[in-house]
Write a protein that holds these residues in place. Sequence first.
Motif, PDB file in Angstrom:
ATOM      1  N   SER A   6      19.611 -25.948  11.877  1.00 25.73           N
ATOM      2  CA  SER A   6      20.100 -26.362  12.530  1.00 25.73           C
ATOM      3  C   SER A   6      19.639 -26.702  13.773  1.00 25.73           C
ATOM      4  N   GLY A   7      20.459 -27.844  14.361  1.00 29.98           N
ATOM      5  CA  GLY A   7      20.027 -27.903  16.316  1.00 29.98           C
ATOM      6  C   GLY A   7      21.066 -26.738  16.526  1.00 29.98           C
ATOM      7  N   ASN A   8      20.555 -26.772  18.079  1.00 30.09           N
ATOM      8  CA  ASN A   8      20.878 -25.171  18.911  1.00 30.09           C
ATOM      9  C   ASN A   8      22.872 -25.761  20.022  1.00 30.09           C
ATOM     10  N   GLY A   9      23.346 -24.644  19.714  1.00 27.64           N
ATOM     11  CA  GLY A   9      24.584 -24.691  20.862  1.00 27.64           C
ATOM     12  C   GLY A   9      25.187 -24.009  20.018  1.00 27.64           C
ATOM     13  N   GLY A  10      26.511 -24.319  20.431  1.00 26.83           N
ATOM     14  CA  GLY A  10      27.873 -24.190  20.215  1.00 26.83           C
ATOM     15  C   GLY A  10      28.439 -22.617  19.681  1.00 26.83           C
ATOM     16  N   ARG A  11      27.612 -21.835  19.946  1.00 32.04           N
ATOM     17  CA  ARG A  11      27.124 -20.435  18.777  1.00 32.04           C
ATOM     18  C   ARG A  11      27.974 -19.861  19.682  1.00 32.04           C
ATOM     19  N   ASP A  12      28.812 -18.756  19.366  1.00 31.25           N
ATOM     20  CA  ASP A  12      29.490 -17.750  19.789  1.00 31.25           C
ATOM     21  C   ASP A  12      28.049 -16.902  20.007  1.00 31.25           C
ATOM     22  N   PRO A  13      27.869 -16.142  21.331  1.00 29.16           N
ATOM     23  CA  PRO A  13      26.180 -14.855  20.930  1.00 29.16           C
ATOM     24  C   PRO A  13      26.834 -13.922  20.318  1.00 29.16           C
ATOM     25  N   LYS A  14      28.142 -13.658  20.527  1.00 38.81           N
ATOM     26  CA  LYS A  14      28.392 -11.906  20.706  1.00 38.81           C
ATOM     27  C   LYS A  14      28.794 -11.997  18.727  1.00 38.81           C
ATOM     28  N   THR A  15      29.601 -12.969  18.412  1.00 41.99           N
ATOM     29  CA  THR A  15      30.240 -13.262  17.124  1.00 41.99           C
ATOM     30  C   THR A  15      28.721 -14.024  16.080  1.00 41.99           C
ATOM     31  N   GLY A  16      28.366 -14.798  16.407  1.00 42.82           N
ATOM     32  CA  GLY A  16      26.670 -15.555  15.905  1.00 42.82           C
ATOM     33  C   GLY A  16      27.932 -16.803  15.224  1.00 42.82           C
ATOM     34  N   ARG A  17      29.078 -17.045  15.589  1.00 43.52           N
ATOM     35  CA  ARG A  17      29.917 -18.134  14.399  1.00 43.52           C
ATOM     36  C   ARG A  17      30.189 -19.526  15.370  1.00 43.52           C
ATOM     37  N   ILE A  48      31.369 -21.930  17.651  1.00 42.97           N
ATOM     38  CA  ILE A  48      32.820 -22.081  18.044  1.00 42.97           C
ATOM     39  C   ILE A  48      33.448 -23.993  18.830  1.00 42.97           C
ATOM     40  N   MET A  49      32.081 -24.198  18.581  1.00 47.43           N
ATOM     41  CA  MET A  49      32.460 -25.983  19.433  1.00 47.43           C
ATOM     42  C   MET A  49      31.245 -26.366  18.890  1.00 47.43           C
ATOM     43  N   ASP A  50      31.402 -28.094  18.617  1.00 52.12           N
ATOM     44  CA  ASP A  50      30.244 -29.268  18.647  1.00 52.12           C
ATOM     45  C   ASP A  50      28.770 -28.658  19.175  1.00 52.12           C
ATOM     46  N   GLN A  51      28.356 -29.311  18.822  1.00 50.65           N
ATOM     47  CA  GLN A  51      26.908 -28.938  19.298  1.00 50.65           C
ATOM     48  C   GLN A  51      26.831 -30.667  20.028  1.00 50.65           C
ATOM     49  N   TYR A  94      24.506 -35.270  11.405  1.00 60.22           N
ATOM     50  CA  TYR A  94      25.673 -34.842  12.328  1.00 60.22           C
ATOM     51  C   TYR A  94      26.903 -35.066  11.748  1.00 60.22           C
ATOM     52  N   GLY A  95      27.476 -33.819  11.663  1.00 61.35           N
ATOM     53  CA  GLY A  95      28.846 -33.840  11.427  1.00 61.35           C
ATOM     54  C   GLY A  95      29.400 -32.438  10.887  1.00 61.35           C
ATOM     55  N   PRO A  96      30.258 -32.156  10.158  1.00 66.54           N
ATOM     56  CA  PRO A  96      31.702 -31.120  10.047  1.00 66.54           C
ATOM     57  C   PRO A  96      30.483 -30.419   9.701  1.00 66.54           C
ATOM     58  N   GLY A  97      30.223 -28.453  10.030  1.00 64.16           N
ATOM     59  CA  GLY A  97      29.392 -27.499   9.565  1.00 64.16           C
ATOM     60  C   GLY A  97      30.295 -26.597   8.306  1.00 64.16           C
ATOM     61  N   LYS A  98      29.909 -25.579   8.377  1.00 63.35           N
ATOM     62  CA  LYS A  98      30.536 -24.726   7.970  1.00 63.35           C
ATOM     63  C   LYS A  98      32.100 -24.272   8.548  1.00 63.35           C
ATOM     64  N   SER A  99      31.520 -23.885   9.852  1.00 62.09           N
ATOM     65  CA  SER A  99      32.609 -23.951  10.548  1.00 62.09           C
ATOM     66  C   SER A  99      34.065 -25.094  10.861  1.00 62.09           C
ATOM     67  N   GLN A 114      31.017 -30.296  15.209  1.00 60.78           N
ATOM     68  CA  GLN A 114      29.477 -31.286  14.433  1.00 60.78           C
ATOM     69  C   GLN A 114      28.573 -30.486  14.805  1.00 60.78           C
ATOM     70  N   VAL A 115      27.855 -30.263  13.080  1.00 58.67           N
ATOM     71  CA  VAL A 115      26.162 -29.683  14.116  1.00 58.67           C
ATOM     72  C   VAL A 115      25.331 -30.819  13.683  1.00 58.67           C
ATOM     73  N   TYR A 116      24.218 -30.597  14.650  1.00 59.18           N
ATOM     74  CA  TYR A 116      22.612 -31.225  14.069  1.00 59.18           C
ATOM     75  C   TYR A 116      22.205 -30.275  12.227  1.00 59.18           C
ATOM     76  N   VAL A 117      22.281 -30.948  11.456  1.00 62.34           N
ATOM     77  CA  VAL A 117      21.211 -29.938  10.923  1.00 62.34           C
ATOM     78  C   VAL A 117      19.582 -31.100  10.571  1.00 62.34           C
ATOM     79  N   PHE A 118      18.762 -30.796  10.748  1.00 62.76           N
ATOM     80  CA  PHE A 118      17.406 -31.111  10.309  1.00 62.76           C
ATOM     81  C   PHE A 118      17.070 -30.695   9.268  1.00 62.76           C
ATOM     82  N   ARG A 119      16.492 -31.691   8.169  1.00 61.68           N
ATOM     83  CA  ARG A 119      15.616 -31.634   7.066  1.00 61.68           C
ATOM     84  C   ARG A 119      13.937 -31.529   7.282  1.00 61.68           C
ATOM     85  N   LEU A 120      13.573 -30.530   6.716  1.00 57.51           N
ATOM     86  CA  LEU A 120      11.773 -30.447   7.301  1.00 57.51           C
ATOM     87  C   LEU A 120      11.296 -30.167   6.108  1.00 57.51           C
TER      88      LEU A 120
END
Length: 149
Positions: free
Chosen positions: A67-78, A80-83, A131-136, A139-145
């Motif tokens: 996953s790209g970074n950002g949009g995550r609540d540091p307390k819950t790990g969920r 909470i917003m688009d990256q 770049y599209g809707p994630g599990k929550s 919108q999240v970036y997901v990179f394939r390596l």
Amino acid sequence: MSQPVFGHVGSYRPGDTFRNRIDLSLSGVHRPRRTGVCGTQLLGAESIVLAGQYEEDDFGEDEILYSGNGGRDPKTGRQIMDQMATTGILALLKSIETKLPVRVMRKVPAEGDGLDVYRYEGLYQVVDFTYGPGKSGFQVYVFRLRPIF
């Protein structure tokens, strides 16, 4: 500031473990102490860390989804917003163009004592992204390596 290295650093090789993010940084294998991507939008990503913080991350034998970074609540790990396309995401996008190797570190349980360590998994190439809707639902970036052998 250290010069970027695309490939192995010093004598470190896949399977080597590091006690914490400080050890990763001091070794030069992954220089930032907090962020998951080391790199720039001009040169690409040198290294990444999978630390189990993003729900889209998946470490497979034949490929990694990171996953790209950002949009995550540091307390819950969920999520909470688009990256947004910030430094780490821009570096990974550039790596698709450059095809330069990216070092991959992964947080894993240590043998015997139950503490987590960071294991150097080897060199990978960023081959694609979505770049599209994630599990929550955000919108999240997901990179394939894929591993470089």
